[in-house]
Enzyme design. Sequence first.
Site, PDB file in Angstrom:
ATOM      1  N   LYS A  78       0.837  -1.212   0.000  1.00  0.00           N
ATOM      2  CA  LYS A  78       0.000   0.000   0.000  1.00  0.00           C
ATOM      3  C   LYS A  78       0.866   1.252   0.000  1.00  0.00           C
ATOM      4  CE  LYS A  78      -1.928   1.758   4.039  1.00  0.00           C
ATOM      5  NZ  LYS A  78      -1.719   3.218   4.119  1.00  0.00           N
ATOM      6  N   ASN A  79       1.838   1.307   0.901  1.00  0.00           N
ATOM      7  CA  ASN A  79       2.598   2.542   1.084  1.00  0.00           C
ATOM      8  C   ASN A  79       3.624   2.787  -0.022  1.00  0.00           C
ATOM      9  OD1 ASN A  79       1.122   3.029   3.345  1.00  0.00           O
ATOM     10  ND2 ASN A  79       2.759   2.615   4.815  1.00  0.00           N
ATOM     11  N   ARG A 139      -5.160  10.556   4.049  1.00  0.00           N
ATOM     12  CA  ARG A 139      -4.011  11.417   4.236  1.00  0.00           C
ATOM     13  C   ARG A 139      -3.013  11.330   3.077  1.00  0.00           C
ATOM     14  NH1 ARG A 139      -0.890  14.071   7.854  1.00  0.00           N
ATOM     15  NH2 ARG A 139       1.304  13.842   7.368  1.00  0.00           N
ATOM     16  N   CYS A 158      -5.749   8.109   9.011  1.00  0.00           N
ATOM     17  CA  CYS A 158      -5.737   7.435  10.308  1.00  0.00           C
ATOM     18  C   CYS A 158      -5.544   8.418  11.455  1.00  0.00           C
ATOM     19  CB  CYS A 158      -4.609   6.412  10.362  1.00  0.00           C
ATOM     20  SG  CYS A 158      -5.105   4.797   9.806  1.00  0.00           S
ATOM     21  N   ARG A 186      -0.811  15.003  12.819  1.00  0.00           N
ATOM     22  CA  ARG A 186       0.158  14.719  11.756  1.00  0.00           C
ATOM     23  C   ARG A 186       0.283  15.916  10.833  1.00  0.00           C
ATOM     24  NH1 ARG A 186      -1.561   8.850   9.655  1.00  0.00           N
ATOM     25  NH2 ARG A 186       0.444   8.877   8.606  1.00  0.00           N
ATOM     26  N   PRO A 187       1.181  16.842  11.160  1.00  0.00           N
ATOM     27  CA  PRO A 187       1.334  18.037  10.333  1.00  0.00           C
ATOM     28  C   PRO A 187       2.049  17.721   9.007  1.00  0.00           C
ATOM     29  CG  PRO A 187       2.966  18.032  12.096  1.00  0.00           C
ATOM     30  CD  PRO A 187       2.138  16.791  12.275  1.00  0.00           C
ATOM     31  N   ILE A 188       2.054  18.701   8.104  1.00  0.00           N
ATOM     32  CA  ILE A 188       2.797  18.529   6.840  1.00  0.00           C
ATOM     33  C   ILE A 188       3.820  19.648   6.676  1.00  0.00           C
ATOM     34  CG2 ILE A 188       1.043  17.168   5.608  1.00  0.00           C
ATOM     35  CD1 ILE A 188       0.278  19.819   4.156  1.00  0.00           C
ATOM     36  N   ASP A 189       4.264  20.192   7.821  1.00  0.00           N
ATOM     37  CA  ASP A 189       5.203  21.318   7.759  1.00  0.00           C
ATOM     38  C   ASP A 189       6.505  20.960   7.032  1.00  0.00           C
ATOM     39  OD1 ASP A 189       5.378  19.664  10.131  1.00  0.00           O
ATOM     40  OD2 ASP A 189       7.042  20.931  10.752  1.00  0.00           O
ATOM     41  N   LEU A 190       6.979  19.729   7.189  1.00  0.00           N
ATOM     42  CA  LEU A 190       8.252  19.357   6.537  1.00  0.00           C
ATOM     43  C   LEU A 190       8.097  19.322   5.011  1.00  0.00           C
ATOM     44  CD1 LEU A 190       9.368  16.521   8.996  1.00  0.00           C
ATOM     45  CD2 LEU A 190      10.187  18.876   8.907  1.00  0.00           C
ATOM     46  N   ASP A 211       4.274   0.858  12.113  1.00  0.00           N
ATOM     47  CA  ASP A 211       3.059   0.253  11.550  1.00  0.00           C
ATOM     48  C   ASP A 211       2.853  -1.197  11.992  1.00  0.00           C
ATOM     49  OD1 ASP A 211       2.343   2.554  10.309  1.00  0.00           O
ATOM     50  OD2 ASP A 211       2.833   1.910   8.273  1.00  0.00           O
ATOM     51  N   VAL A 220       7.721   7.268  16.852  1.00  0.00           N
ATOM     52  CA  VAL A 220       7.492   7.930  15.555  1.00  0.00           C
ATOM     53  C   VAL A 220       6.273   8.848  15.651  1.00  0.00           C
ATOM     54  CG1 VAL A 220       7.000   7.600  13.105  1.00  0.00           C
ATOM     55  CG2 VAL A 220       8.599   6.060  14.286  1.00  0.00           C
ATOM     56  N   ARG A 240      -9.150  -0.509   4.636  1.00  0.00           N
ATOM     57  CA  ARG A 240      -8.411   0.538   3.913  1.00  0.00           C
ATOM     58  C   ARG A 240      -7.030   0.038   3.506  1.00  0.00           C
ATOM     59  NH1 ARG A 240      -7.384   5.493   7.234  1.00  0.00           N
ATOM     60  NH2 ARG A 240      -5.778   5.415   5.667  1.00  0.00           N
TER      61      ARG A 240
HETATM   62  C1  UD1 Z   1       4.052   6.991   6.346  1.00  0.00           C
HETATM   63  C2  UD1 Z   1       3.188   5.764   6.163  1.00  0.00           C
HETATM   64  C3  UD1 Z   1       2.611   5.328   7.496  1.00  0.00           C
HETATM   65  C4  UD1 Z   1       3.721   5.129   8.511  1.00  0.00           C
HETATM   66  C5  UD1 Z   1       4.632   6.344   8.574  1.00  0.00           C
HETATM   67  C6  UD1 Z   1       5.854   6.138   9.449  1.00  0.00           C
HETATM   68  C7  UD1 Z   1       2.313   6.051   3.928  1.00  0.00           C
HETATM   69  C8  UD1 Z   1       1.120   6.285   3.068  1.00  0.00           C
HETATM   70  N1  UD1 Z   1       2.103   6.088   5.237  1.00  0.00           N
HETATM   71  O1  UD1 Z   1       3.204   8.005   6.849  1.00  0.00           O
HETATM   72  O2  UD1 Z   1       1.901   4.114   7.294  1.00  0.00           O
HETATM   73  O3  UD1 Z   1       3.166   4.915   9.781  1.00  0.00           O
HETATM   74  O4  UD1 Z   1       5.103   6.675   7.262  1.00  0.00           O
HETATM   75  O5  UD1 Z   1       6.594   5.040   9.023  1.00  0.00           O
HETATM   76  O6  UD1 Z   1       3.395   5.800   3.441  1.00  0.00           O
HETATM   77  N2  UD1 Z   1       5.816  14.772  10.699  1.00  0.00           N
HETATM   78  C9  UD1 Z   1       5.891  16.126  10.968  1.00  0.00           C
HETATM   79  N3  UD1 Z   1       5.821  16.997   9.918  1.00  0.00           N
HETATM   80  C10 UD1 Z   1       5.694  16.576   8.629  1.00  0.00           C
HETATM   81  C11 UD1 Z   1       5.620  15.194   8.365  1.00  0.00           C
HETATM   82  C12 UD1 Z   1       5.679  14.303   9.422  1.00  0.00           C
HETATM   83  O7  UD1 Z   1       6.012  16.526  12.117  1.00  0.00           O
HETATM   84  O8  UD1 Z   1       5.641  17.411   7.734  1.00  0.00           O
HETATM   85  C13 UD1 Z   1       5.856  13.816  11.820  1.00  0.00           C
HETATM   86  C14 UD1 Z   1       4.546  13.046  11.958  1.00  0.00           C
HETATM   87  O9  UD1 Z   1       3.612  13.774  12.709  1.00  0.00           O
HETATM   88  C15 UD1 Z   1       4.992  11.793  12.640  1.00  0.00           C
HETATM   89  C16 UD1 Z   1       6.393  11.552  12.061  1.00  0.00           C
HETATM   90  O10 UD1 Z   1       6.811  12.809  11.528  1.00  0.00           O
HETATM   91  O11 UD1 Z   1       5.105  11.992  14.020  1.00  0.00           O
HETATM   92  C17 UD1 Z   1       6.439  10.496  10.976  1.00  0.00           C
HETATM   93  O12 UD1 Z   1       5.608  10.850   9.913  1.00  0.00           O
HETATM   94  P1  UD1 Z   1       5.903  10.424   8.418  1.00  0.00           P
HETATM   95  O13 UD1 Z   1       7.157   9.618   8.358  1.00  0.00           O
HETATM   96  O14 UD1 Z   1       5.797  11.638   7.572  1.00  0.00           O
HETATM   97  O15 UD1 Z   1       4.686   9.474   8.124  1.00  0.00           O
HETATM   98  P2  UD1 Z   1       3.715   9.514   6.878  1.00  0.00           P
HETATM   99  O16 UD1 Z   1       4.487   9.779   5.641  1.00  0.00           O
HETATM  100  O17 UD1 Z   1       2.542  10.357   7.186  1.00  0.00           O
END
Ligand code: UD1
Length: 417
Positions: A22-23, A92, A116, A121-125, A306, A328, A398
């Site tokens: 999936k991922n 997401r 989920c 779960r921000p997207i600031d990065l 996961d 994480v 899902r």
């Molecule tokens: C992806 C996987 C998810 C898995 C996760 C961690 C997909 C579709 N999903 O999710 O199944 O659990 O990797 O292995 O591939 N964070 C920030 N800012 C950001 C982005 C992330 O603070 O801009 C934080 C998140 O809140 C979290 C951590 O970083 O605490 C890890 O997130 P991230 O590795 O980005 O996970 P996803 O890509 O959302």
Amino acid sequence: MGEFVVRGGRRLNGAVRINGAKNASLPIMAASLLTTRPVIIRDIPLIRDVLVMIEVLRSLGAKVEHHDRTLVIDTSHVQQYRVPDALMQEMRASVFVMGPLLARLGRAEIVQPGGCAIGDRPIDLHLRGFEALGAKVSGNPSGTVVAADHLVGADIHLTFPSVGATENLIMAAALAHGETRIRNAAMEPEVVDLAQFLERMGVTVRGAGTPEIRVIGRGDLGGADHTVIPDRIETATFALAVAATGGTVQIDNCEPDHLPGLWGYLSEIGCDIVQDNDSVTLIAPDAYAPHSLTVHTGPYPGFATDIQAQFMALLLKVPGIHVVSERVFESRLGHAAEFRRLGAHIVADQRVAIVYGGEVMYAGRVRAQDLRAGAALVIAGLQPSGETFIANREVIERGYENLDGRLRGLGADIISV
Ligand code: UD1
């Protein structure tokens, strides 16, 4: 809302085939937006999240043909740069279209993504990376907008190796002018798979699978024909289900090396593991001797977040005092409360759980709060001999294709209602 009804107390035996990841599928599908040529993606799992991503691509103007596990995607007519809010909130992973749309159309707009419920779960990065590539980020009441006349390669240092940010930035960099370096990049196998897909399209990507990735963008990308890697989370879920019930199961079409840590823990508690290139056979005893395990999740090659919930479901059966710490996500131990409804003895805060394993488990009524926690409840339900009802099975579906049917194939008593 549907339920899984599980009658536990049966050993699992036989063979199961693992589907495409999936991922890996979701970002690769989004990456099809980077080229005007058709792409073929093989071995995609037939799950809800993939169907939502097909809808996302169609909503943007792509043609998506779906033949069993193969997708043929033609994005040559894509003009739309805003994902419909309902689709964005449903999943997401829709955020993956931001990088490709920004790179291809010069603009992308989204509302805050859904998905989920595992912490904030921000997207600031992602956004800071787009800015480094030359985009302007702005917010308005209807969402977030990223826009750029053109993107230019840059040095980006992620403060956390976010999987999604790494993938989004690799995709944006693929059409940027010049070289982009992503430091402290995520090293997950799904990042490597995306990089391989982009390479097939003609992008130069170096270092995927290491903390420093270099992408040399180009103006015009070709088509690609790509088979996604097997789903390591699904592999682990089946392995942990067998470990929790006892039995012998051969897991085919998997990459055992994509699960560092897991096999070591399983052999430490007394499972036998026979590993082959693309299969693994797990021979699990009916009962475990006392052990006390400590598990910390972490970015790859750390123990995958996961599979933390499913692993905790196994620990319920292993006599001993276990420590599970989630490093994480900030709030991903909600399943502890659901396990308690089945008789588990667990003390947990947001980040750390102490699991008193080996206590008698009961059947009962529980609710899947997120995808992996839901799968963990299925594993917990396979243990006691009564009937366990797991509500909200749609959230499990899902990410798992026909989970109940495949467990039935191994001898489990589970139905969906
Ligand atoms: C992806 C996987 C998810 C898995 C996760 C961690 C997909 C579709 N999903 O999710 O199944 O659990 O990797 O292995 O591939 N964070 C920030 N800012 C950001 C982005 C992330 O603070 O801009 C934080 C998140 O809140 C979290 C951590 O970083 O605490 C890890 O997130 P991230 O590795 O980005 O996970 P996803 O890509 O959302």
